[in-house]
Design an enzyme around this catalytic site. Structure first.
Site, PDB file in Angstrom:
ATOM      1  N   ASP A   6      -9.756  -0.392   3.888  1.00 21.71           N
ATOM      2  CA  ASP A   6      -8.404  -0.994   4.616  1.00 21.71           C
ATOM      3  C   ASP A   6      -8.853  -1.492   6.033  1.00 21.71           C
ATOM      4  OD1 ASP A   6      -5.950  -1.456   5.452  1.00 21.71           O
ATOM      5  OD2 ASP A   6      -5.177   0.141   4.380  1.00 21.71           O
ATOM      6  N   ASP A  40      -3.242   3.745   8.315  1.00 20.17           N
ATOM      7  CA  ASP A  40      -1.913   3.823   7.482  1.00 20.17           C
ATOM      8  C   ASP A  40      -1.449   5.334   7.614  1.00 20.17           C
ATOM      9  OD1 ASP A  40      -1.846   1.224   6.630  1.00 20.17           O
ATOM     10  OD2 ASP A  40      -2.678   1.741   4.672  1.00 20.17           O
ATOM     11  N   HIS A  81      -6.751  -0.881   8.316  1.00 16.39           N
ATOM     12  CA  HIS A  81      -5.568   0.060   9.072  1.00 16.39           C
ATOM     13  C   HIS A  81      -5.692   1.324   8.187  1.00 16.39           C
ATOM     14  CE1 HIS A  81      -3.933  -4.066   8.433  1.00 16.39           C
ATOM     15  NE2 HIS A  81      -3.722  -3.805   9.792  1.00 16.39           N
ATOM     16  N   ASP A 130      -6.725  -6.496   2.591  1.00 13.44           N
ATOM     17  CA  ASP A 130      -7.100  -6.839   4.076  1.00 13.44           C
ATOM     18  C   ASP A 130      -8.204  -6.187   4.531  1.00 13.44           C
ATOM     19  OD1 ASP A 130      -6.396  -4.300   5.141  1.00 13.44           O
ATOM     20  OD2 ASP A 130      -4.101  -5.229   5.430  1.00 13.44           O
ATOM     21  N   HIS A 147       0.794  -1.236  -0.059  1.00 14.81           N
ATOM     22  CA  HIS A 147      -0.076   0.019  -0.022  1.00 14.81           C
ATOM     23  C   HIS A 147       0.705   1.411   0.047  1.00 14.81           C
ATOM     24  CE1 HIS A 147      -4.372   1.070   1.270  1.00 14.81           C
ATOM     25  NE2 HIS A 147      -4.039   1.733  -0.017  1.00 14.81           N
ATOM     26  N   ASP A 200      -7.166  -1.929  -0.192  1.00 15.36           N
ATOM     27  CA  ASP A 200      -6.308  -2.844   0.495  1.00 15.36           C
ATOM     28  C   ASP A 200      -7.098  -3.999   0.504  1.00 15.36           C
ATOM     29  OD1 ASP A 200      -4.955  -4.480   2.292  1.00 15.36           O
ATOM     30  OD2 ASP A 200      -3.724  -2.648   3.109  1.00 15.36           O
ATOM     31  N   GLU A 209      -1.854  -5.230  -1.878  1.00 13.80           N
ATOM     32  CA  GLU A 209      -1.690  -5.977  -0.480  1.00 13.80           C
ATOM     33  C   GLU A 209      -2.075  -7.392  -0.715  1.00 13.80           C
ATOM     34  OE1 GLU A 209       0.463  -5.358   2.047  1.00 13.80           O
ATOM     35  OE2 GLU A 209       0.670  -3.146   1.857  1.00 13.80           O
ATOM     36  N   HIS A 247       4.301   0.619   4.301  1.00 15.32           N
ATOM     37  CA  HIS A 247       2.963   0.598   3.835  1.00 15.32           C
ATOM     38  C   HIS A 247       1.953   0.873   5.058  1.00 15.32           C
ATOM     39  CE1 HIS A 247       2.376  -3.857   5.698  1.00 15.32           C
ATOM     40  NE2 HIS A 247       3.019  -3.135   6.369  1.00 15.32           N
TER      41      HIS A 247
END
Length: 315
Positions: A136, A140, A138, A241, A109, A239, A284, A153
Site C-alpha cells: 500500500d 491505514d 498508506h 495504489d 480497503h 492495494d 482500491e 479505508h
C-alpha cells in the site's frame, strides 16, 4: 538475513475462490465499486485457470449503497461498512472452510477488516502463524480520533489491531485480529502525522519507499518474509495504489514515487516462492479513473505472479 521458507513448497489450496465486493463505502471518491468486474474483464479467471488452478467465481456480494454522508463521530458510513464487512467475512470464512484460497476483489480497503478477521480465525484454529503483507502507499492505521476525513479505508489496520470502533473490532474471536508483529508494510510513502506516532507506539514494521530505494526490493522482501515457514499462513492485502500511478493510474488516492512494474513483479514472485500464500485481497482499483482498463490488466498480471507464474522454472 535469510527468509526461512522452502522454495519447493506448494500452496495447499489448488482452488482459487473469487469473491467480488463491489462497494466504495469506505473510500474518498466514487468508482472502486466497479473494481471486481474490471478484474473479470481483464481476464483474471481465465489467467488463473491457465496456470492449472481451479477457479470458482462466487460472483459479487450484495450490500447497502454508499450514502455519501458527512462523518458522524469521526466515521463515514459505519453502518454500511459493517454490513459489507460482515458479508466479506462470511464469504472468506466459507472459502477457507472449503480448503480454497480466497481472493477478495474490492472495493475499497476497509473490506480487509472482514477478510483478515476471517483469515485470523482460521489460522488460529489450525495452529498457523499469520503473517500479513500490507502492500500500500498508506499504512491505514488512523482511527476516528485521528482521521482527517472519517473514511474507513484509512482505518482497517487500526481496526484489525483492536483500536477501531467497537462495531469493527473483535470479529476474529479475540479483541484484536492481529498482533503488531504479524504485519509487514511494503511501499509506504504517505503517512499522516498521527499515524507516525501510532506506528512508533505500536511497534509496526514498515518498509517505506526510502527503505526500498536504499536496499532494493529483493532485500526488502527477504526481510519482510523472514520467519515464514511451513507453519505460516501468508495473507497479502494488495492495494493497487501501492504501485506508482504512472504504472497504475486507476486508483482514487494515488501517490507519486511508488514501486514500478518490475519491482512489484519481483515482490510478488518472492511471495510465491514461499509456497505459503493462503489468501489475498486486491482492492482500491477504480475503473472510473483508469485508462482503457490498464490498471486492472496490470493487477491481473501481478496476481498471476503472486500465484506462482514465472518466466523460468526456478530451482
Amino acid at each position: 538475513m535469510q527468509a526461512t521458507f522452502d522454495p519447493s513448497a506448494s500452496p495447499a489450496a489448488t482452488t482459487v475462490a473469487l469473491i467480488g465486493a463491489p462497494t466504495d463505502v469506505g473510500a474518498s471518491v466514487r468508482g472502486c465499486g466497479m473494481g471486481p468486474d474490471a478484474l473479470r474483464v481483464a481476464g483474471l479467471a481465465e489467467c488463473v485457470a491457465r496456470m492449472g488452478l481451479t477457479v470458482v467465481d462466487r460472483g459479487n456480494l450484495a450490500g447497502p449503497a454508499t450514502p455519501w454522508r458527512a462523518p458522524e463521530g469521526g466515521l463515514r458510513h459505519l453502518k454500511e461498512a459493517v454490513a459489507w464487512n460482515r458479508s466479506v467475512y462470511d464469504a472468506v470464512d466459507a472459502a477457507l472452510g472449503a480448503g480454497h484460497l480466497p481472493l477478495l476483489m474490492g472495493g475499497d480497503h476497509c473490506l480487509a477488516i472482514g477478510s483478515i478477521s476471517a483469515v485470523a480465525w482460521h489460522a488460529r484454529r489450525r495452529g498457523k502463524t499469520l503473517r500479513v503483507l500490507w502492500l500500500d502507499a498508506h499504512t491505514d492505521v488512523n482511527t476516528e480520533a485521528t482521521s482527517p476525513s472519517g473514511n474507513l479505508h484509512g482505518m482497517p489496520v487500526a481496526c484489525l489491531l483492536g483500536h477501531g470502533p467497537s462495531a469493527l473490532t473483535g470479529w476474529s474471536g479475540l479483541p484484536s485480529a492481529l498482533q503488531a508483529d504479524a504485519l509487514r508494510f511494503i511501499g509506504i510513502r504517505s503517512v499522516d502525522a498521527p499515524e507516525r506516532d501510532a506506528i512508533r507506539a505500536l511497534g509496526l514494521t514498515v518498509f517505506d519507499m526510502r527503505h526500498i530505494d536504499e536496499h532494493g526490493m529483493r532485500t526488502t522482501m527477504t526481510e519482510a518474509l523472514h520467519g515464514v515457514d511451513e507453519d505460516t499462513h501468508l495473507h497479502v492485502s494488495f492495494d493497487i495504489d501501492c504501485l506508482d500511478p504512472d504504472v497504475a493510474p486507476g486508483v482514487g488516492t494515488g501517490v507519486r514515487g511508488g514501486p514500478g512494474y518490475r519491482e512489484m513483479q519481483l515482490c510478488m514472485e518472492m511471495i510465491a516462492d514461499t509456497g505459503r500464500l493462503g489468501s489475498m485481497d486486491v482492492v482500491e482499483l477504480n475503473p472510473a479513473l483508469d485508462v482503457r482498463n490498464r490498471s486492472a490488466e496490470i493487477a491481473v498480471e501481478l496476481i498471476e505472479s503472486l500465484l506462482g507464474k514465472s518466466t523460468l522454472a526456478r530451482p
